[in-house]
Write an enzyme that holds these catalytic residues in place. Sequence first.
Site, short mmCIF file in Angstrom:
data_model
loop_
_atom_site.label_atom_id
_atom_site.label_comp_id
_atom_site.label_asym_id
_atom_site.label_seq_id
_atom_site.Cartn_x
_atom_site.Cartn_y
_atom_site.Cartn_z
N SER A 1 33.75 13.14 141.42
CA SER A 1 32.90 12.36 140.53
C SER A 1 31.42 12.48 140.77
O SER A 1 30.62 12.05 139.94
CB SER A 1 33.30 10.88 140.59
OG SER A 1 34.59 10.68 140.05
N LYS B 1 24.98 3.39 140.11
CA LYS B 1 26.13 3.59 139.24
C LYS B 1 26.87 2.26 139.10
O LYS B 1 26.87 1.45 140.02
CB LYS B 1 27.04 4.66 139.87
CG LYS B 1 28.31 4.98 139.09
CD LYS B 1 29.11 6.06 139.82
CE LYS B 1 30.45 6.33 139.19
NZ LYS B 1 31.21 7.38 139.91
N SER C 1 32.93 11.02 137.32
CA SER C 1 32.66 9.74 136.68
C SER C 1 31.20 9.31 136.80
O SER C 1 30.80 8.31 136.20
CB SER C 1 33.56 8.67 137.30
OG SER C 1 33.25 8.46 138.67
#
Length: 488
Positions: A200, A101, A176
């Site tokens: 997230s 990520k 996220s």
Amino acid sequence: MTDTTADAAADMTPAASPRRVHAFRDDALGYDDATALAERIRTGEVSPTELVEAAIDRCAAVDPVLGALVHTDFDRARRRASWVEDSRLSGPLSGVPSAFKDAVRVEGLPMTLGSSAIPARPALHDGPYAPLFRATGLIPVGTTAMPPFGWTAATERQGGLVTRNPWDTDRTSGGSSGGSAALVAAGALPIAHANDGGGSIRIPAAVTGLVGFKPSRGRHPDEKFAANMPIPIISQSVVTRSVRDTVVFLTAFETGYRPVGVPPLGSVAPAPDRRLRIGLVEHSPAGEPTDPATLAVLRETAERLAALGHEIVPTHAPVPASFREDFIAYWGLLALATSSGGRSTFSPEFDAGRLDPFTIGLAGMARRGLPTLPLHLYRLYRTRRRFDSAFGDLDVYLNPVVNHETPEVGYLDADLPYETHLERVSDWVTFTPLQNIAGSPAVSLPTGRAPDGLPIGVHLSARIGHDRLLLELASEYEAAYPFARIWE
């Protein structure tokens, strides 16, 4: 999306709906999870190079539609695959393709945290997490999208940059960690890095049909900017298509990192060694009541757990009435620290003039509320201290991940006015932030679907350090009630 891209994606996917996009097919990756792929490497059935090339091809096919990759690292992935072959490494995940990520420092790649304010300059060295992630044997092929600084629950960035849900490209992939979730759900990758500061990992997993496990605090190291938070809330992990992949990753990670403040995960059994008392929480004290589709999946999951012999006890969320207000205030403090200290924290070239409206709004709220901030922090610290005792004689809590079905793209647009954005995200994300403040483990499992076929996840959480118990319960559930697959 051009017609050419749409046709290319359609050629690869047997999906009936034109809005459903996936890359599963009979190539080297096939339909296997990461654990099965690693075993096929060990037996010589496939090579790491073949898997990496298949992952690159799949990403190329679906990412023009999904918008999930922000930086590619294909050449280095190919070199690493060749090195794994030559070295004949045989770790539990050696040679399996993955991705980071855009929230950890990786040498040679930019880390922008989804924000235009951070320049896209390649990092000169790894942060503390990246080498440990690679030490599990995974081969990252790039970095995945996230919303600015991970504040919100949809992976949408300024200027209309959107990461879409492969189950329905008109819907959000959550946030996220929505970029990682979209690629794993679509079959482009079998497993990908994710992290969680308020849901997230768990929210993207819930809306894309994946397993999203947030470990206890201390099970993984933080990046420097996260470790300096007044109340550390971020946990590193992965999103996967099976519970066993999550278990394999976590146990592999511990061969190179000893947890701090919590016991090692150790051996995870296929089921708990006793029947558990599970507290069923249907509605959050924050936001609107849980919607009918989400509630139906939650109740069915509870019935299935009862059928496995566990005791279901209706109860209320172990959250003080002030928690929502306190967490939003802390959220604002972090945004204020980001906007005012970005040059020292992230880059001398940090440009506060390019911050998104939500970050600016959160920071402004925090600035106005500074006189009351000590009270909010005190109450959050108190919640953290009292979390374990709130379980009483319960072992696990069961509740929704979010309180309504997956919204469409644009619902949490990065260019929305701050007030609208805050109202929408805080009304949708009403269950997951508690475990970040407490530092406790939690997992999202894709146990059902909405009437329109989109996945709906449920949320299981346990006391701090009881990660193994939670994973054993999740393993037992998955074995009895296999999760739906996007290609089915």
